[in-house]
Design a protein around this motif. Structure first.
Motif, PDB file in Angstrom:
ATOM      1  N   PHE A 256       0.833  -1.207   0.000  1.00 50.02           N
ATOM      2  CA  PHE A 256       0.000   0.000   0.000  1.00 50.02           C
ATOM      3  C   PHE A 256       0.866   1.256   0.000  1.00 50.02           C
ATOM      4  CE2 PHE A 256      -2.282   3.437   2.034  1.00 50.02           C
ATOM      5  CZ  PHE A 256      -3.549   3.368   1.464  1.00 50.02           C
ATOM      6  N   GLY A 257       0.442   2.259  -0.786  1.00 44.52           N
ATOM      7  CA  GLY A 257       1.164   3.525  -0.838  1.00 44.52           C
ATOM      8  C   GLY A 257       0.230   4.681  -1.123  1.00 44.52           C
ATOM      9  N   TRP A 258       0.820   5.840  -1.333  1.00 43.69           N
ATOM     10  CA  TRP A 258       0.054   7.067  -1.544  1.00 43.69           C
ATOM     11  C   TRP A 258      -0.899   6.963  -2.736  1.00 43.69           C
ATOM     12  CZ3 TRP A 258       4.725  10.889  -0.840  1.00 43.69           C
ATOM     13  CH2 TRP A 258       4.925  11.109   0.524  1.00 43.69           C
ATOM     14  N   GLU A 259      -0.480   6.312  -3.809  1.00 41.84           N
ATOM     15  CA  GLU A 259      -1.358   6.195  -4.973  1.00 41.84           C
ATOM     16  C   GLU A 259      -2.633   5.437  -4.633  1.00 41.84           C
ATOM     17  OE1 GLU A 259       0.266   4.816  -8.608  1.00 41.84           O
ATOM     18  OE2 GLU A 259       2.071   6.057  -8.473  1.00 41.84           O
ATOM     19  N   ASP A 260      -2.513   4.417  -3.814  1.00 37.01           N
ATOM     20  CA  ASP A 260      -3.683   3.636  -3.426  1.00 37.01           C
ATOM     21  C   ASP A 260      -4.671   4.490  -2.633  1.00 37.01           C
ATOM     22  OD1 ASP A 260      -2.701   0.739  -4.158  1.00 37.01           O
ATOM     23  OD2 ASP A 260      -1.062   1.710  -3.088  1.00 37.01           O
TER      24      ASP A 260
END
Length: 423
Positions: A256-260
């Motif tokens: 999971f990251g900022w784009e998600d």
């Protein structure tokens, strides 16, 4: 952090990649070196009539609007917020005062470094405000919910966004109108250094926020009677609008990251459109720059171009996850607290999130959790209260692990806390 490529195919034309990139840039602009980490604290207060403890409300010559008018000399003229001829907010350095939908008075304090700064800023706010409120026949108290009044007793503040939220949240979920009109919170915001640090803080805050809530619970009342729920604020938000509250979808996926996070926010109906700071709005009539958006998400509202900071901030403000990401990490779990307990909460947050060794241990613990584990811990707390064992540990053990043994809420009627009413 190992990243995967975010796919928008399952969403069709619902998410604009330029908007995703804009939100990621927005998050990136919040990164700070750890030496510059600070806090922000928001405390919402319930205005209650001195005569009978009923909600004071916003309107009239003796309501919250009159209180704001009396406070104007203490704040900067250029930092006032007006809408439809009504005063809704004030500002100065390190302090913003705003009004929530049911007339709750919010003080937004910071950024600051020390608890001494927090206390000084808050005491100045109350020294200016309390004499005005007293003349108007009410005072501000700190609880998670109005002590005497119910949601149907209150008119919503005259703000177009709140009118749209009332219409929207009144049509789904269980507690949207209760949340808007009668609840009050304490929220603590913290900084992050990079994407990995931000995501780690989102995870730890989401997993342990409900546990910490137990040690700072402060909701003796609900809809004019005793509160039946161990964690009322958690109950209200969990049953308000699941697509924009509760856990961030996918947060506990290792990739999971900022784009998600951006895709999740951008995929959700906005509730309310604010185009007042959109360049293309220059030719629009004023009445066309804001509107409800019960079905439209950002891609259906904003042009095919990068978003500016105002637009990004507005879109993010329409999501109410337990922990929210902006240019800070906003921990949103907790009931409204008196300043001494709010300071104790802020210290606990600093100990857990800014102490590197302690935070790394919490990150390691949360790395083995799933969304299902967090839902189970929340359900356990609501079902069993003091006998709960979130994540398999009793609450007294959590108190020791988090340094919170001395923070349990006092019962209603405690003579040491005269602001607590008897039901």
């Amino acid at each position: 952090m190992k990243r995967h490529r975010v796919s928008y195919a399952h969403l069709g034309a619902q998410v604009n990649p330029k908007h995703v990139a804009s939100l990621v840039d927005y998050f990136r602009s919040g990164c700070k070196p750890s030496a510059d980490f600070r806090y922000g604290v928001e405390i919402e207060h319930l205005p209650v009539r001195t005569a009978d403890d009923s909600a004071a409300g916003y309107y009239g010559q003796d309501g919250v609007e009159a209180l704001l008018m009396g406070l104007r000399p203490y704040y900067r003229p250029g930092r006032e917020h007006w809408e439809e001829g009504h005063l809704l907010g004030l500002g100065r350095d390190l302090m913003e005062v705003s009004v929530e939908p049911g007339g709750q008075v919010e003080s937004s304090i910071g950024p600051f470094r020390t608890l001494g700064e927090l206390d000084d800023l808050y005491q100045s706010f109350r020294q200016e405000l309390d004499p005005i409120a007293e003349r108007l026949g009410f005072r501000l108290v700190n609880y998670g919910y109005q002590p005497r009044s119910g949601y149907a007793d209150l008119r919503v503040v005259p703000k177009a966004r709140y009118a749209a939220m009332t219409d929207y949240l009144g049509r789904l979920g269980q507690y949207g109108l209760c949340m808007m009109r009668c609840s009050a919170s304490t929220q603590v915001s913290i900084d992050y250094s990079d994407e990995a640090d931000a995501v780690a803080k989102l995870r730890v805050g989401t997993a342990l926020g409900p546990v910490i809530s137990w040690f700072f619970k402060n909701s003796p009342y609900f809809e004019g009677g005793p509160n039946p729920y161990p964690l009322l604020r958690q109950r209200i938000w969990d049953f308000t609008d699941f697509q924009r509250t509760n856990l961030i979808p996918g947060l506990f996926d290792p990739a999971f990251g900022w784009e998600d996070y951006a895709v999740d926010v951008l995929s959700t109906p906005l509730m309310y459109v604010d185009l007042t700071h959109t360049p293309e709005a220059a030719g629009m009539a004023v009445g066309g720059q804001t509107r409800v958006a019960f079905r439209d998400n950002a891609a259906e509202v904003y042009p095919d171009r990068p978003l500016n900071d105002y637009e990004a901030a507005h879109i993010l403000s329409t999501h109410f996850n337990d922990v929210r990401l902006k240019k800070i990490v906003e921990l949103r779990h907790w009931d409204s607290l008196p300043i001494a307990r709010a300071a104790r909460l802020t210290k606990a947050v600093g100990d857990d999130f800014y102490d590197r060794g302690r935070f790394d241990r919490l990150v390691d613990f949360c790395s083995g959790l799933s969304e299902a584990d967090v839902f189970a811990a929340k359900a356990d707390l609501q079902a069993r209260g003091s006998q709960a064992r979130p994540y398999g540990r009793p609450l007294d053990e959590w108190g020791s692990l988090l340094g919170l043994e001395d923070t349990l809420a006092d019962l209603p009627g405690d003579p040491a806390h005269p602001d607590v009413f008897q039901v």
